[in-house]
Design a protein around this motif. Sequence first.
Motif, PDB file in Angstrom:
ATOM      1  N   SER A  37      16.449   9.948   5.787  1.00 56.15           N
ATOM      2  CA  SER A  37      16.898   9.530   7.118  1.00 56.15           C
ATOM      3  C   SER A  37      17.181   8.022   7.118  1.00 56.15           C
ATOM      4  O   SER A  37      16.612   7.267   6.332  1.00 56.15           O
ATOM      5  CB  SER A  37      15.831   9.863   8.164  1.00 56.15           C
ATOM      6  N   GLU A  38      18.089   7.619   8.010  1.00 53.88           N
ATOM      7  CA  GLU A  38      18.406   6.198   8.145  1.00 53.88           C
ATOM      8  C   GLU A  38      17.323   5.516   8.974  1.00 53.88           C
ATOM      9  O   GLU A  38      16.973   5.977  10.058  1.00 53.88           O
ATOM     10  CB  GLU A  38      19.760   6.017   8.813  1.00 53.88           C
ATOM     11  N   GLN A  79      18.785   3.487   4.121  1.00 54.17           N
ATOM     12  CA  GLN A  79      18.931   4.934   3.978  1.00 54.17           C
ATOM     13  C   GLN A  79      18.888   5.291   2.500  1.00 54.17           C
ATOM     14  O   GLN A  79      19.290   4.503   1.645  1.00 54.17           O
ATOM     15  CB  GLN A  79      20.238   5.417   4.597  1.00 54.17           C
ATOM     16  N   THR A  85       7.906  15.150   7.225  1.00 49.90           N
ATOM     17  CA  THR A  85       8.460  14.445   8.374  1.00 49.90           C
ATOM     18  C   THR A  85       7.326  13.803   9.155  1.00 49.90           C
ATOM     19  O   THR A  85       6.409  14.508   9.618  1.00 49.90           O
ATOM     20  CB  THR A  85       9.240  15.399   9.290  1.00 49.90           C
ATOM     21  N   SER A 128      14.558   5.956  13.190  1.00 46.35           N
ATOM     22  CA  SER A 128      15.535   6.689  12.405  1.00 46.35           C
ATOM     23  C   SER A 128      16.734   7.036  13.285  1.00 46.35           C
ATOM     24  O   SER A 128      16.611   7.767  14.272  1.00 46.35           O
ATOM     25  CB  SER A 128      14.917   7.974  11.837  1.00 46.35           C
ATOM     26  N   ARG A 129      17.901   6.492  12.945  1.00 44.42           N
ATOM     27  CA  ARG A 129      19.103   6.775  13.732  1.00 44.42           C
ATOM     28  C   ARG A 129      19.555   8.222  13.593  1.00 44.42           C
ATOM     29  O   ARG A 129      20.033   8.837  14.548  1.00 44.42           O
ATOM     30  CB  ARG A 129      20.231   5.841  13.293  1.00 44.42           C
ATOM     31  N   SER A 130      19.429   8.753  12.387  1.00 42.98           N
ATOM     32  CA  SER A 130      19.965  10.096  12.142  1.00 42.98           C
ATOM     33  C   SER A 130      19.211  11.168  12.921  1.00 42.98           C
ATOM     34  O   SER A 130      19.792  12.161  13.358  1.00 42.98           O
ATOM     35  CB  SER A 130      19.921  10.411  10.645  1.00 42.98           C
ATOM     36  N   THR A 131      17.907  10.987  13.103  1.00 45.32           N
ATOM     37  CA  THR A 131      17.112  11.980  13.827  1.00 45.32           C
ATOM     38  C   THR A 131      16.818  11.577  15.258  1.00 45.32           C
ATOM     39  O   THR A 131      16.398  12.401  16.072  1.00 45.32           O
ATOM     40  CB  THR A 131      15.780  12.230  13.095  1.00 45.32           C
ATOM     41  N   PHE A 162      10.534   9.185  10.008  1.00 43.26           N
ATOM     42  CA  PHE A 162      11.520   9.454   8.980  1.00 43.26           C
ATOM     43  C   PHE A 162      11.250  10.792   8.310  1.00 43.26           C
ATOM     44  O   PHE A 162      10.179  11.381   8.470  1.00 43.26           O
ATOM     45  CB  PHE A 162      11.548   8.340   7.932  1.00 43.26           C
ATOM     46  N   VAL A 163      12.228  11.232   7.549  1.00 47.36           N
ATOM     47  CA  VAL A 163      12.126  12.464   6.767  1.00 47.36           C
ATOM     48  C   VAL A 163      12.151  12.085   5.292  1.00 47.36           C
ATOM     49  O   VAL A 163      13.021  11.332   4.850  1.00 47.36           O
ATOM     50  CB  VAL A 163      13.283  13.430   7.082  1.00 47.36           C
ATOM     51  N   ARG A 164      11.194  12.595   4.556  1.00 45.69           N
ATOM     52  CA  ARG A 164      11.071  12.251   3.136  1.00 45.69           C
ATOM     53  C   ARG A 164      11.017  13.520   2.288  1.00 45.69           C
ATOM     54  O   ARG A 164      10.291  14.468   2.617  1.00 45.69           O
ATOM     55  CB  ARG A 164       9.811  11.413   2.924  1.00 45.69           C
TER      56      ARG A 164
END
Length: 238
Positions: free
Chosen positions: A86-87, A96, A206, A217-220, A225-227
């Motif tokens: 995730s960004e 990212q 997550t 996190s912009r994407s979510t 974040f997602v790792r």
Amino acid sequence: MKKLNLIPLSMIFAWSFAVWALPVRGETREERVAAPVTAVSTKAEALPAQVSLAKRGVGREGNSWQGLRRAYEVVRLSAGASLIVSEVDTWTGSHQLHWAGDVSAAMFHYWKAGIGAGLAVTYSNTSFDGITTLDEWSVVPMASYSLRTPRRWNFYAGLGIGFSYYRMEERRERQSGSGLAFQSHVGAEYRLTEHVGLGLEANSLTLIFPGESNYYSRSTGIFGFVRLSLLGGVRFYF
């Protein structure tokens, strides 16, 4: 010449014969003679069956069908790399696809049907631009399913929800917080012996933190974040 006293000699002979002829512990003389022969015959009959089972790998190190279905515990100690997919916005900018190092310890109990439950603890460390450092911990109770094979392979999958904590430092500034952790994993293990093995595991983790966190996190659209991680290590079976 004196006559030999035959009475004591006859008594000694009679007592010796009685000891030889009478049963010992409820056995007759014929049974005592036949017992060693029967034992040798039984061992000779069992030997081909044992050889046949050994050729199929049955009965060794818990690889029999009974061993595959029994309940057991496993401790998994792993280390590897994770990728933040995730960004993420930090004090130093936007990041990212950033790499981190992970270590993990987990313990699970599996019942006969292969269904199990356990606890997974993970620690992650990374640095952004050599300025901002990030340490993260997660403690996640998990449900899991394990499939064991006669050829020492073990495959498993699981998921769970638990607790997460992070600490971010940048020069003299520090920020920390706690939140939720959602984890899922799949893995494969190979038993070297009855109690020791090696394993490889893929994780999805997550972490979600409170809205006041700068770790966004912009994407979510969440503070977290997602790792994705790939870990390998040693396994101990009990």
